[in-house]
Write a protein that holds these residues in place. Structure first.
Motif, PDB file in Angstrom:
ATOM      1  N   GLY A   1       0.801  -1.224   0.000  1.00  0.00           N
ATOM      2  CA  GLY A   1       0.000   0.000   0.000  1.00  0.00           C
ATOM      3  C   GLY A   1       0.831   1.270   0.000  1.00  0.00           C
ATOM      4  N   GLU A   2       2.132   1.133   0.238  1.00  0.00           N
ATOM      5  CA  GLU A   2       3.006   2.307   0.269  1.00  0.00           C
ATOM      6  C   GLU A   2       3.523   2.608  -1.142  1.00  0.00           C
ATOM      7  OE1 GLU A   2       6.348   1.681   2.857  1.00  0.00           O
ATOM      8  OE2 GLU A   2       7.227   3.650   2.455  1.00  0.00           O
ATOM      9  N   ASN A   3       3.552   3.879  -1.482  1.00  0.00           N
ATOM     10  CA  ASN A   3       4.069   4.278  -2.798  1.00  0.00           C
ATOM     11  C   ASN A   3       5.363   5.056  -2.592  1.00  0.00           C
ATOM     12  OD1 ASN A   3       1.710   3.271  -4.090  1.00  0.00           O
ATOM     13  ND2 ASN A   3       0.630   5.117  -3.419  1.00  0.00           N
ATOM     14  N   ALA A   4       6.391   4.690  -3.370  1.00  0.00           N
ATOM     15  CA  ALA A   4       7.708   5.297  -3.146  1.00  0.00           C
ATOM     16  C   ALA A   4       8.272   5.880  -4.430  1.00  0.00           C
ATOM     17  CB  ALA A   4       8.663   4.244  -2.599  1.00  0.00           C
ATOM     18  N   VAL A   5       9.043   6.930  -4.258  1.00  0.00           N
ATOM     19  CA  VAL A   5       9.734   7.543  -5.396  1.00  0.00           C
ATOM     20  C   VAL A   5      11.231   7.439  -5.148  1.00  0.00           C
ATOM     21  CG1 VAL A   5      10.213   9.694  -6.620  1.00  0.00           C
ATOM     22  CG2 VAL A   5       7.892   9.171  -5.909  1.00  0.00           C
ATOM     23  N   PHE A   6      11.948   6.852  -6.092  1.00  0.00           N
ATOM     24  CA  PHE A   6      13.408   6.805  -6.048  1.00  0.00           C
ATOM     25  C   PHE A   6      13.930   7.840  -7.030  1.00  0.00           C
ATOM     26  CE2 PHE A   6      14.600   3.020  -3.595  1.00  0.00           C
ATOM     27  CZ  PHE A   6      13.350   2.473  -3.375  1.00  0.00           C
ATOM     28  N   PHE A   7      14.850   8.653  -6.592  1.00  0.00           N
ATOM     29  CA  PHE A   7      15.390   9.664  -7.496  1.00  0.00           C
ATOM     30  C   PHE A   7      16.856   9.901  -7.190  1.00  0.00           C
ATOM     31  CE2 PHE A   7      15.497  13.337  -4.572  1.00  0.00           C
ATOM     32  CZ  PHE A   7      14.715  12.849  -3.524  1.00  0.00           C
ATOM     33  N   GLY A   8      17.494  10.613  -8.090  1.00  0.00           N
ATOM     34  CA  GLY A   8      18.918  10.901  -7.936  1.00  0.00           C
ATOM     35  C   GLY A   8      19.467  11.372  -9.266  1.00  0.00           C
ATOM     36  N   VAL A   9      20.740  11.719  -9.246  1.00  0.00           N
ATOM     37  CA  VAL A   9      21.358  12.199 -10.492  1.00  0.00           C
ATOM     38  C   VAL A   9      21.796  10.993 -11.325  1.00  0.00           C
ATOM     39  CG1 VAL A   9      22.133  14.373  -9.491  1.00  0.00           C
ATOM     40  CG2 VAL A   9      23.631  12.377  -9.374  1.00  0.00           C
ATOM     41  N   GLU A  10      22.244  11.267 -12.546  1.00  0.00           N
ATOM     42  CA  GLU A  10      22.731  10.189 -13.418  1.00  0.00           C
ATOM     43  C   GLU A  10      23.872   9.446 -12.730  1.00  0.00           C
ATOM     44  OE1 GLU A  10      23.967  11.813 -17.123  1.00  0.00           O
ATOM     45  OE2 GLU A  10      21.941  12.206 -17.814  1.00  0.00           O
ATOM     46  N   GLY A  11      23.889   8.123 -12.871  1.00  0.00           N
ATOM     47  CA  GLY A  11      24.970   7.315 -12.309  1.00  0.00           C
ATOM     48  C   GLY A  11      24.872   7.132 -10.804  1.00  0.00           C
ATOM     49  N   SER A  12      23.741   7.506 -10.219  1.00  0.00           N
ATOM     50  CA  SER A  12      23.606   7.423  -8.755  1.00  0.00           C
ATOM     51  C   SER A  12      23.322   5.997  -8.273  1.00  0.00           C
ATOM     52  CB  SER A  12      22.474   8.347  -8.294  1.00  0.00           C
ATOM     53  OG  SER A  12      21.261   7.952  -8.926  1.00  0.00           O
ATOM     54  N   GLY A  13      23.016   5.091  -9.210  1.00  0.00           N
ATOM     55  CA  GLY A  13      22.651   3.726  -8.825  1.00  0.00           C
ATOM     56  C   GLY A  13      21.165   3.477  -9.003  1.00  0.00           C
ATOM     57  N   LEU A  14      20.471   4.521  -9.433  1.00  0.00           N
ATOM     58  CA  LEU A  14      19.014   4.453  -9.614  1.00  0.00           C
ATOM     59  C   LEU A  14      18.608   3.350 -10.596  1.00  0.00           C
ATOM     60  CD1 LEU A  14      16.804   6.252  -8.456  1.00  0.00           C
ATOM     61  CD2 LEU A  14      16.986   7.711 -10.464  1.00  0.00           C
ATOM     62  N   LYS A  15      19.424   3.205 -11.664  1.00  0.00           N
ATOM     63  CA  LYS A  15      19.059   2.240 -12.716  1.00  0.00           C
ATOM     64  C   LYS A  15      19.383   0.800 -12.329  1.00  0.00           C
ATOM     65  CE  LYS A  15      18.944   5.371 -16.584  1.00  0.00           C
ATOM     66  NZ  LYS A  15      19.459   5.808 -17.855  1.00  0.00           N
ATOM     67  N   THR A  16      19.963   0.616 -11.156  1.00  0.00           N
ATOM     68  CA  THR A  16      20.288  -0.747 -10.716  1.00  0.00           C
ATOM     69  C   THR A  16      19.153  -1.328  -9.866  1.00  0.00           C
ATOM     70  OG1 THR A  16      22.599  -0.094 -10.710  1.00  0.00           O
ATOM     71  CG2 THR A  16      22.089  -2.111  -9.558  1.00  0.00           C
ATOM     72  N   VAL A  17      18.324  -0.458  -9.305  1.00  0.00           N
ATOM     73  CA  VAL A  17      17.303  -0.921  -8.349  1.00  0.00           C
ATOM     74  C   VAL A  17      16.254  -1.812  -9.032  1.00  0.00           C
ATOM     75  CG1 VAL A  17      15.513  -0.201  -6.712  1.00  0.00           C
ATOM     76  CG2 VAL A  17      17.666   1.057  -6.831  1.00  0.00           C
ATOM     77  N   ALA A  18      15.690  -1.338 -10.165  1.00  0.00           N
ATOM     78  CA  ALA A  18      14.625  -2.118 -10.815  1.00  0.00           C
ATOM     79  C   ALA A  18      15.115  -3.493 -11.278  1.00  0.00           C
ATOM     80  CB  ALA A  18      14.025  -1.329 -11.977  1.00  0.00           C
ATOM     81  N   PRO A  19      16.287  -3.599 -11.952  1.00  0.00           N
ATOM     82  CA  PRO A  19      16.757  -4.938 -12.338  1.00  0.00           C
ATOM     83  C   PRO A  19      16.922  -5.888 -11.151  1.00  0.00           C
ATOM     84  CG  PRO A  19      18.008  -3.271 -13.517  1.00  0.00           C
ATOM     85  CD  PRO A  19      17.156  -2.543 -12.522  1.00  0.00           C
ATOM     86  N   LEU A  20      17.286  -5.326  -9.988  1.00  0.00           N
ATOM     87  CA  LEU A  20      17.419  -6.180  -8.797  1.00  0.00           C
ATOM     88  C   LEU A  20      16.050  -6.685  -8.343  1.00  0.00           C
ATOM     89  CD1 LEU A  20      20.054  -4.146  -6.754  1.00  0.00           C
ATOM     90  CD2 LEU A  20      20.340  -6.503  -7.533  1.00  0.00           C
ATOM     91  N   VAL A  21      15.075  -5.788  -8.338  1.00  0.00           N
ATOM     92  CA  VAL A  21      13.718  -6.183  -7.912  1.00  0.00           C
ATOM     93  C   VAL A  21      13.144  -7.200  -8.896  1.00  0.00           C
ATOM     94  CG1 VAL A  21      11.382  -5.374  -7.418  1.00  0.00           C
ATOM     95  CG2 VAL A  21      13.336  -3.926  -6.850  1.00  0.00           C
ATOM     96  N   LEU A  22      13.422  -6.983 -10.176  1.00  0.00           N
ATOM     97  CA  LEU A  22      12.854  -7.859 -11.200  1.00  0.00           C
ATOM     98  C   LEU A  22      13.593  -9.190 -11.316  1.00  0.00           C
ATOM     99  CD1 LEU A  22      12.394  -5.060 -13.847  1.00  0.00           C
ATOM    100  CD2 LEU A  22      10.526  -6.290 -12.741  1.00  0.00           C
ATOM    101  N   GLY A  23      14.694  -9.307 -10.590  1.00  0.00           N
ATOM    102  CA  GLY A  23      15.456 -10.555 -10.639  1.00  0.00           C
ATOM    103  C   GLY A  23      16.305 -10.674 -11.890  1.00  0.00           C
TER     104      GLY A  23
END
Lengths: 276, 251
Positions: free
Chosen positions: B30-52
């Motif tokens: 039920g919780e909604n979250a926003v991940f943000f940051g600058v380019e190269g911050s590691g933001l693009k690594t989070v979704a692939p980890l969640v998706l396996g």
């Protein structure tokens, strides 16, 4: 030894590297392809979870594109090839006094070898290139990723329907090719010399054996499996858009090579007298 | 209460990925979250980890308290069925129509009958105002129609967790208005969570409960909507003000 001489004369090590590097590449490529085939076979375990309805449309579309759409082209090529073989056979065999074996030679050349091989070549150039290009583009536009994330195994979803469609299409096309080659070839040959139609087709049917039908089935199954497998394998290779044409071209050349080698092997296994 | 999704001290140092280290957070159902940051911050690594799609080199990713490492085929399928994913390239299958793209997942392995699949797909297409495009292929669609179709495909199996990664780029706000209404309804559902990956967190202040900022592969800010506005965290202050001066070195 002078320095210049040393530069131009290959040492033992450099010769080994010159010969060994390509061999090593071929070996690595073969091992990688074998691992890919094993992964496809292992993915069959999940076939039981798949509903046929999701791949039936792809099977129909691929059968139409690979089989039905290619039919006019296959027939034209078959008539021309058949005509050439018949003209050559009927004009040259009598010179050696073996015109009595003409029908046997027709079956040997057209039905056993040219039919499967030329059909496979047509399918590779039309549909093999289409698969490799489609997969490479889908990978680039992250369509393959979308499938994976949805829990859809791209190997099963893309490769299996194509293997079914290609096997069916190639078998049917070979039958059409042989028929058109004999029939059209006979009609073309009438322009140069006459042979009674009854005698021509009577002799042909006598020359056919069950082994010829078996060869056609084995070859169409093998080609039907290998063309989509190799095309998918190379379609998944490009790491950038600019590499797509490189790997599509590689898919075609490697498939052609594999098909020709296997065609020889199957013919050798089925027709060498020491195996009978 | 067991979180829906949890990162425990997760690290990634694989070549080709944005590295992250010591990343820990938990998202409740039920919780909604926003991940943000600058380019190269590691933001693009989070979704692939969640998706396996990527394995952490350290730490663990947990779904409802259980690790997602080493799942067998059926377990992985069940896990994937709990997640919907919408990314900025959309990845619609170009050879399929809008309707086929949306229903593909259900056609492939669900127990739904064909008429049930049609009903679910039609309801989604109507909600997202793309029902008149049901037989169109992606090449015939506008950008917002592609977006809405990709969203429908991402939620057709009614996942409990939806990840939306950089999907709002180049979208006209007016053309995705109907989509935003649908998204708001999902965001208000107490059983479902939405995670946004974005460079523009302010766009999601109406949806999100939690804001998490990454920099150099680490979490440098984590807080509520109010914290996002009020905090004097120097990283957040620099990000909010889009200033080149601050603790983040911007190239």
């Amino acid at each position: 030894m002078m320095d210049d001489e040393r530069k131009t004369t290959p040492s033992g090590g450099s010769v080994a590297a010159y010969v060994g590097a390509p061999l090593l590449r071929v070996w690595r490529g073969t091992v990688d392809f074998a691992a890919y085939v094993v992964s496809i076979v292992l993915s069959f375990r999940s076939l039981r979870f798949i509903r046929l309805r999701s791949i039936s449309a792809t099977i129909l579309t691929q059968t139409r594109f690979t089989g039905i759409d290619a039919l006019p082209f296959v027939i034209v090529i078959a008539v021309l090839v058949g005509g050439v073989v018949i003209i050559q056979g009927m004009t040259n065999l009598p010179r050696f006094g073996i015109e009595g074996y003409f029908s046997n030679l027709m079956v040997i050349i057209i039905a056993r070898e040219l039919g499967p091989l030329v059909t496979a070549l047509i399918v590779i150039t039309r549909s093999g290139t289409a698969i490799a290009t489609e997969i490479a583009t889908q990978k680039w536009s992250r369509e393959i990723l979308a499938l994976e994330i949805a829990g859809i195994d791209p190997r099963l979803y893309i490769v299996i329907p194509r293997i079914v469609a290609f096997s069916l299409s190639i078998f049917s096309l070979i039958i059409f090719f042989d028929t058109a080659a004999f029939l059209g070839g006979y009609l073309i040959s009438l322009a140069t010399l006459y042979m009674p139609v009854g005698a021509f087709f009577g002799n042909l049917s006598q020359a056919f054996s069950m082994k010829d039908l078996l060869a056609t089935i084995v070859k169409s199954m093998m080609f039907g499996v290998l063309i989509p497998l190799i095309s998918y394998y190379y379609g998944m290779m490009p790491r950038s858009k600019s590499e797509i044409p490189i790997y599509v071209s590689r898919a075609v050349s490697r498939t052609l090579f594999t098909i020709i080698v296997l065609n020889v092997l199957v013919s050798a296994l089925l027709y060498f007298s020491w195996l009978e | 209460m067991v979180p829906l999704l949890e990162f425990r001290n997760v690290a990634v140092d694989a070549a080709g990925s944005e590295p992250i280290e010591g990343v820990s957070f938990a998202i409740a159902a039920g919780e909604n979250a926003v991940f943000f940051g600058v380019e190269g911050s590691g933001l693009k690594t989070v979704a692939p980890l969640v998706l396996g799609l990527e394995e952490p080199s350290g730490g663990d990713v947990l779904h409802r308290g259980g690790t997602i490492r080493g799942l067998d085929y059926l377990e992985r399928l069940r896990y994937k069925n709990a997640i919907g994913y919408l990314h900025g390239d959309y990845g619609l299958i170009s050879s399929l129509t809008v309707e086929q793209n949306i229903s593909l997942r259900l056609e492939y392995y669900s127990e739904y009958l064909p008429e049930e699949i049609t009903a679910i797909t039609e309801r989604l297409m109507a909600e997202l105002r793309i029902i008149d495009k049901r037989t169109a292929r992606p090449v015939q669609l506008t950008r917002s129609e592609i977006f809405r179709t990709a969203y429908a495909r991402a939620v057709v199996h009614d996942p409990e967790l939806l990840i939306i990664e950089f999907a709002f780029v180049d979208q006209s706000p007016l053309n995705i208005r109907s989509f935003m209404d649908v998204l708001k309804a999902r965001g208000a559902d107490p059983a479902k969570s939405v995670i946004f990956m974005t460079y523009e967190p302010q766009k999601f202040v109406d949806f999100a409960d939690t804001f998490i900022m990454l920099y150099n592969g680490r979490i440098v800010f984590s807080g509520s909507r109010q914290d996002f506005f009020d905090s004097d965290n120097p990283y957040l202050v620099q990000y909010r003000s889009t200033s080149l001066r601050g603790p983040m070195a911007i190239s």
